[in-house]
Design a protein around this motif. Structure first.
Motif, PDB file in Angstrom:
ATOM      1  N   LEU A  45     -10.469 -16.985   6.819  1.00 12.28           N
ATOM      2  CA  LEU A  45     -11.192 -15.769   6.954  1.00 12.28           C
ATOM      3  C   LEU A  45     -10.799 -14.696   5.992  1.00 12.28           C
ATOM      4  CD1 LEU A  45     -12.192 -15.438  10.816  1.00 12.28           C
ATOM      5  CD2 LEU A  45     -13.715 -16.072   8.917  1.00 12.28           C
ATOM      6  N   SER A  46      -9.419 -14.586   5.927  1.00 21.41           N
ATOM      7  CA  SER A  46      -8.799 -13.657   5.078  1.00 21.41           C
ATOM      8  C   SER A  46      -8.919 -13.877   3.573  1.00 21.41           C
ATOM      9  CB  SER A  46      -7.256 -13.648   5.221  1.00 21.41           C
ATOM     10  OG  SER A  46      -7.204 -13.010   6.393  1.00 21.41           O
ATOM     11  N   GLY A  47      -8.950 -15.261   3.162  1.00 20.97           N
ATOM     12  CA  GLY A  47      -9.166 -15.778   1.853  1.00 20.97           C
ATOM     13  C   GLY A  47     -10.799 -15.265   1.348  1.00 20.97           C
ATOM     14  N   ILE A  48     -11.646 -15.651   2.310  1.00 18.92           N
ATOM     15  CA  ILE A  48     -13.098 -15.521   2.120  1.00 18.92           C
ATOM     16  C   ILE A  48     -13.268 -13.766   1.906  1.00 18.92           C
ATOM     17  CG2 ILE A  48     -15.443 -15.489   3.154  1.00 18.92           C
ATOM     18  CD1 ILE A  48     -14.382 -18.237   4.467  1.00 18.92           C
ATOM     19  N   SER A  49     -12.711 -13.349   2.788  1.00 19.19           N
ATOM     20  CA  SER A  49     -12.884 -11.811   2.371  1.00 19.19           C
ATOM     21  C   SER A  49     -12.145 -11.143   1.176  1.00 19.19           C
ATOM     22  CB  SER A  49     -12.191 -10.791   3.700  1.00 19.19           C
ATOM     23  OG  SER A  49     -10.985 -11.263   4.060  1.00 19.19           O
ATOM     24  N   SER A  50     -11.164 -11.745   0.906  1.00 16.58           N
ATOM     25  CA  SER A  50     -10.442 -11.234  -0.326  1.00 16.58           C
ATOM     26  C   SER A  50     -11.206 -11.866  -1.569  1.00 16.58           C
ATOM     27  CB  SER A  50      -9.065 -12.238  -0.478  1.00 16.58           C
ATOM     28  OG  SER A  50      -8.429 -11.963  -1.925  1.00 16.58           O
ATOM     29  N   CYS A  51     -12.098 -13.004  -1.705  1.00 10.58           N
ATOM     30  CA  CYS A  51     -12.840 -13.221  -2.608  1.00 10.58           C
ATOM     31  C   CYS A  51     -14.012 -12.002  -2.711  1.00 10.58           C
ATOM     32  CB  CYS A  51     -13.600 -14.708  -2.577  1.00 10.58           C
ATOM     33  SG  CYS A  51     -12.350 -15.838  -2.784  1.00 10.58           S
ATOM     34  N   ILE A  52     -14.524 -11.804  -1.712  1.00 11.23           N
ATOM     35  CA  ILE A  52     -15.767 -10.897  -1.596  1.00 11.23           C
ATOM     36  C   ILE A  52     -15.355  -9.525  -2.079  1.00 11.23           C
ATOM     37  CG2 ILE A  52     -17.505 -10.026  -0.083  1.00 11.23           C
ATOM     38  CD1 ILE A  52     -17.463 -12.637   1.673  1.00 11.23           C
ATOM     39  N   LEU A  53     -14.510  -9.235  -1.345  1.00 11.31           N
ATOM     40  CA  LEU A  53     -13.894  -7.754  -1.844  1.00 11.31           C
ATOM     41  C   LEU A  53     -13.436  -7.691  -3.322  1.00 11.31           C
ATOM     42  CD1 LEU A  53     -11.863  -6.845   1.447  1.00 11.31           C
ATOM     43  CD2 LEU A  53     -13.961  -5.840   0.638  1.00 11.31           C
ATOM     44  N   ASN A  54     -12.762  -8.799  -3.790  1.00 11.00           N
ATOM     45  CA  ASN A  54     -12.635  -8.660  -5.154  1.00 11.00           C
ATOM     46  C   ASN A  54     -13.730  -8.615  -6.041  1.00 11.00           C
ATOM     47  OD1 ASN A  54      -9.754  -8.571  -5.034  1.00 11.00           O
ATOM     48  ND2 ASN A  54      -9.418 -10.644  -4.739  1.00 11.00           N
ATOM     49  N   VAL A  55     -14.750  -9.487  -5.848  1.00 11.95           N
ATOM     50  CA  VAL A  55     -15.952  -9.618  -6.673  1.00 11.95           C
ATOM     51  C   VAL A  55     -16.932  -8.169  -6.399  1.00 11.95           C
ATOM     52  CG1 VAL A  55     -18.270 -10.442  -6.560  1.00 11.95           C
ATOM     53  CG2 VAL A  55     -16.219 -12.126  -6.399  1.00 11.95           C
ATOM     54  N   VAL A  56     -16.672  -7.660  -5.378  1.00 14.65           N
ATOM     55  CA  VAL A  56     -17.254  -6.277  -5.339  1.00 14.65           C
ATOM     56  C   VAL A  56     -16.572  -5.067  -5.922  1.00 14.65           C
ATOM     57  CG1 VAL A  56     -18.206  -4.576  -3.669  1.00 14.65           C
ATOM     58  CG2 VAL A  56     -18.704  -6.879  -3.242  1.00 14.65           C
ATOM     59  N   LEU A  57     -15.284  -5.236  -5.616  1.00 11.18           N
ATOM     60  CA  LEU A  57     -14.782  -3.822  -6.125  1.00 11.18           C
ATOM     61  C   LEU A  57     -14.153  -3.495  -7.193  1.00 11.18           C
ATOM     62  CD1 LEU A  57     -12.714  -3.171  -2.512  1.00 11.18           C
ATOM     63  CD2 LEU A  57     -14.693  -1.963  -3.434  1.00 11.18           C
ATOM     64  N   PRO A  99     -15.053  -4.862 -10.181  1.00  8.25           N
ATOM     65  CA  PRO A  99     -16.264  -4.383 -11.467  1.00  8.25           C
ATOM     66  C   PRO A  99     -16.439  -3.079 -11.280  1.00  8.25           C
ATOM     67  CG  PRO A  99     -16.983  -6.379 -10.355  1.00  8.25           C
ATOM     68  CD  PRO A  99     -15.974  -6.056  -9.712  1.00  8.25           C
ATOM     69  N   LEU A 100     -16.276  -2.299 -10.040  1.00  8.74           N
ATOM     70  CA  LEU A 100     -16.695  -0.824  -9.967  1.00  8.74           C
ATOM     71  C   LEU A 100     -15.461  -0.136 -10.208  1.00  8.74           C
ATOM     72  CD1 LEU A 100     -18.600  -1.191  -6.422  1.00  8.74           C
ATOM     73  CD2 LEU A 100     -19.609  -1.048  -8.646  1.00  8.74           C
ATOM     74  N   PHE A 101     -14.412  -0.442  -9.812  1.00  9.09           N
ATOM     75  CA  PHE A 101     -13.271   0.247  -9.799  1.00  9.09           C
ATOM     76  C   PHE A 101     -11.880  -0.286 -10.640  1.00  9.09           C
ATOM     77  CE2 PHE A 101     -15.337   1.188  -5.749  1.00  9.09           C
ATOM     78  CZ  PHE A 101     -15.622   2.437  -5.704  1.00  9.09           C
ATOM     79  N   GLY A 102     -12.127  -1.365 -11.180  1.00  3.92           N
ATOM     80  CA  GLY A 102     -10.983  -1.811 -11.903  1.00  3.92           C
ATOM     81  C   GLY A 102      -9.829  -2.243 -11.192  1.00  3.92           C
ATOM     82  N   PRO A 103      -8.508  -1.709 -11.643  1.00  2.97           N
ATOM     83  CA  PRO A 103      -7.392  -2.210 -11.028  1.00  2.97           C
ATOM     84  C   PRO A 103      -7.157  -1.438  -9.591  1.00  2.97           C
ATOM     85  CG  PRO A 103      -6.838  -1.429 -13.317  1.00  2.97           C
ATOM     86  CD  PRO A 103      -8.379  -1.053 -12.976  1.00  2.97           C
ATOM     87  N   ILE A 104      -7.978  -0.288  -9.608  1.00  2.00           N
ATOM     88  CA  ILE A 104      -7.647   0.575  -8.301  1.00  2.00           C
ATOM     89  C   ILE A 104      -8.421  -0.318  -7.206  1.00  2.00           C
ATOM     90  CG2 ILE A 104      -8.372   2.670  -6.936  1.00  2.00           C
ATOM     91  CD1 ILE A 104      -7.663   4.379  -9.524  1.00  2.00           C
ATOM     92  N   GLY A 105      -9.630  -0.800  -7.833  1.00  2.00           N
ATOM     93  CA  GLY A 105     -10.499  -1.549  -6.718  1.00  2.00           C
ATOM     94  C   GLY A 105      -9.642  -2.886  -6.249  1.00  2.00           C
ATOM     95  N   ALA A 106      -9.142  -3.561  -7.161  1.00  4.27           N
ATOM     96  CA  ALA A 106      -8.037  -4.688  -6.828  1.00  4.27           C
ATOM     97  C   ALA A 106      -6.976  -4.410  -6.029  1.00  4.27           C
ATOM     98  CB  ALA A 106      -7.533  -5.324  -8.287  1.00  4.27           C
ATOM     99  N   SER A 107      -6.219  -3.304  -5.991  1.00  3.32           N
ATOM    100  CA  SER A 107      -5.442  -2.707  -5.007  1.00  3.32           C
ATOM    101  C   SER A 107      -5.874  -2.518  -3.799  1.00  3.32           C
ATOM    102  CB  SER A 107      -4.556  -1.710  -5.493  1.00  3.32           C
ATOM    103  OG  SER A 107      -5.419  -0.584  -5.939  1.00  3.32           O
ATOM    104  N   VAL A 108      -7.247  -1.875  -3.697  1.00  2.00           N
ATOM    105  CA  VAL A 108      -7.633  -1.508  -2.374  1.00  2.00           C
ATOM    106  C   VAL A 108      -8.293  -2.879  -1.816  1.00  2.00           C
ATOM    107  CG1 VAL A 108      -9.923  -0.496  -1.656  1.00  2.00           C
ATOM    108  CG2 VAL A 108      -8.628   0.685  -3.208  1.00  2.00           C
ATOM    109  N   ALA A 109      -8.773  -3.908  -2.611  1.00  2.00           N
ATOM    110  CA  ALA A 109      -9.115  -5.053  -1.920  1.00  2.00           C
ATOM    111  C   ALA A 109      -8.024  -5.607  -1.124  1.00  2.00           C
ATOM    112  CB  ALA A 109      -9.626  -5.905  -3.062  1.00  2.00           C
ATOM    113  N   ALA A 110      -6.935  -5.753  -2.091  1.00  2.82           N
ATOM    114  CA  ALA A 110      -5.772  -6.440  -1.663  1.00  2.82           C
ATOM    115  C   ALA A 110      -5.126  -5.755  -0.107  1.00  2.82           C
ATOM    116  CB  ALA A 110      -4.498  -6.484  -2.375  1.00  2.82           C
ATOM    117  N   THR A 111      -5.404  -4.502  -0.250  1.00 11.36           N
ATOM    118  CA  THR A 111      -4.722  -3.592   0.954  1.00 11.36           C
ATOM    119  C   THR A 111      -5.954  -3.927   2.333  1.00 11.36           C
ATOM    120  OG1 THR A 111      -3.845  -1.949  -0.278  1.00 11.36           O
ATOM    121  CG2 THR A 111      -4.587  -1.359   1.974  1.00 11.36           C
ATOM    122  N   LEU A 112      -7.262  -3.869   1.886  1.00 14.07           N
ATOM    123  CA  LEU A 112      -7.980  -4.066   2.831  1.00 14.07           C
ATOM    124  C   LEU A 112      -7.865  -5.718   3.428  1.00 14.07           C
ATOM    125  CD1 LEU A 112     -11.400  -2.524   1.504  1.00 14.07           C
ATOM    126  CD2 LEU A 112      -9.773  -1.939   3.410  1.00 14.07           C
TER     127      LEU A 112
END
Length: 93
Positions: free
Chosen positions: A38-50, A52-65
């Motif tokens: 479930l964590s892996g799936i949520s990581s993929c989804i959050l990375n795909v969404v965040l 493109p919108l926020f760049g490196p900040i989106g990647a760090s937010v996705a990892a934290t989430l």
């Protein structure tokens, strides 16, 4: 970026790792596998969404989430298992 990641890894180290190890010591490996999936799936989804919108900040937010989601799932299952394991059978007279 580092401050965002630091918070996620702090939560992961203090909650997720400890509760995951407790679940593993109770031979609940299947629960760990499901939580990891479930964590892996949520990581993929959050990375795909965040990303493109926020760049490196989106990647760090996705990892934290993802770290927060994993910690909540591990801690929640650990509490559920402890309550279920400590249930006393009814006393018969």
């Amino acid at each position: 970026f580092f401050c965002i990641l630091m918070f996620g890894y702090f939560v992961s180290a203090t909650v997720s790792v400890i509760s995951s190890n407790i679940i593993y010591t109770q031979r609940k490996v299947r629960a760990n596998i499901i939580i990891t999936a479930l964590s892996g799936i949520s990581s993929c989804i959050l990375n795909v969404v965040l990303i493109p919108l926020f760049g490196p900040i989106g990647a760090s937010v996705a990892a934290t989430l993802v770290n927060l989601i994993t910690a909540l799932l591990n801690f929640g299952y650990m509490i559920h298992y402890i309550h279920r394991a400590n249930r006393m059978p009814p006393v018969r007279e």
